[in-house]
Write an enzyme that holds these catalytic residues in place. Structure first.
Site, PDB file in Angstrom:
ATOM      1  N   ASP A  93       0.864  -1.178   0.000  1.00  0.00           N
ATOM      2  CA  ASP A  93       0.000   0.000   0.000  1.00  0.00           C
ATOM      3  C   ASP A  93       0.904   1.233   0.000  1.00  0.00           C
ATOM      4  OD1 ASP A  93      -1.863  -2.001   0.267  1.00  0.00           O
ATOM      5  OD2 ASP A  93      -3.023  -0.998   1.824  1.00  0.00           O
ATOM      6  N   LYS A 156      -6.642   3.395  -3.028  1.00  0.00           N
ATOM      7  CA  LYS A 156      -7.023   3.243  -1.629  1.00  0.00           C
ATOM      8  C   LYS A 156      -7.327   4.615  -1.055  1.00  0.00           C
ATOM      9  CE  LYS A 156      -5.302   1.621   2.871  1.00  0.00           C
ATOM     10  NZ  LYS A 156      -4.167   1.002   3.595  1.00  0.00           N
ATOM     11  N   LYS A 185     -10.001   0.222  -2.732  1.00  0.00           N
ATOM     12  CA  LYS A 185      -9.957  -0.186  -1.330  1.00  0.00           C
ATOM     13  C   LYS A 185     -10.360   1.005  -0.480  1.00  0.00           C
ATOM     14  CE  LYS A 185      -6.879  -1.647   2.442  1.00  0.00           C
ATOM     15  NZ  LYS A 185      -5.532  -2.147   2.816  1.00  0.00           N
TER      16      LYS A 185
END
Length: 222
Positions: A93, A156, A185
């Site tokens: 991430d 994300k 996400k």
């Protein structure tokens, strides 16, 4: 939706400053019990996490790049990503450089993200954190475009380190922007089964949820 189906959409983590190997072991035990799909730890713990879940083929090793600010130099982020891959990371991430982005240095941002994404082997997922609680609505659109240009697997929404709620309405907008071009996400402020279900209905493919709330959500499902 069953509790297992829900768990396969949820990432849990031990990424706070004070988290030790005891905290990581505890979060791994929780992941094993409920079958959460991913466990995230800070970069220095990736090797230990990889060892702890080496026998769990359906629980993935996660860690951040440039966490939590995104303000590291590109060189530092690249070296961090290389080390994560060496230590066994399966999902990275990556925190976008929000300051450079807000300075409208879009070429800088996309180039940095593209370099990091290109490092990842095909079996390592890449998610880029755009930290929506620091962005205007117009900036959210542009940030999603930058992430899509980088070749990452996911947009994300946040690190969970910036205050804010679940941002249901803004995530709905992100889903419209991303459409079928990139996965999404949602992370930060997701606390209830109602919020979880709403995000699922929108088509969000993964959620980062603190372990307490994640357990409460899956235990409400059969």
């Amino acid at each position: 939706m069953t509790s297992l189906e829900a768990a396969r959409l949820i990432d849990i983590s031990a990424v706070r400053t004070h988290h030790s190997i005891d905290d990581i072991t505890e979060i791994v035990d929780i992941a094993k019990k409920y079958r959460f799909i991913n466990v995230h730890v800070l970069p220095s713990w990736v090797k230990e996490l990889s060892d702890l879940i080496s026998s769990e083929s359906d629980i993935y090793v996660g860690a951040p790049v440039g966490f939590p600010s995104g303000g590291h130099t590109t060189t530092v982020k690249l070296e961090e990503a290389k080390r994560l891959i060496k230590d066994g990371v399966q999902e990275m991430d990556i925190v976008m450089n929000i300051g450079r982005f807000k300075n409208k240095q879009y070429d800088y941002v996309v180039d940095e993200l593209t370099q990091i994404v290109k490092l990842a082997p095909k079996d390592v997922l890449t998610k880029v954190i755009i930290e929506i609680n620091t962005l205007s609505d117009d900036e959210v659109v542009k940030a999603c475009e930058c992430v899509m240009s980088s070749g990452a697997d996911f947009v994300k929404t946040g690190t969970g380190w910036i205050a804010g709620d679940a941002n249901i309405d803004r995530i709905r907008k992100i889903m419209e922007i991303c459409d079928s071009k990139i996965k999404v996400k949602a992370a930060g402020g997701i606390r209830t089964l109602q919020e979880f279900k709403l995000l699922c209905e929108m088509g969000v493919q993964r959620m980062g949820i603190n372990s307490k709330s994640a357990i409460e959500i899956v235990e409400q499902l059969v």
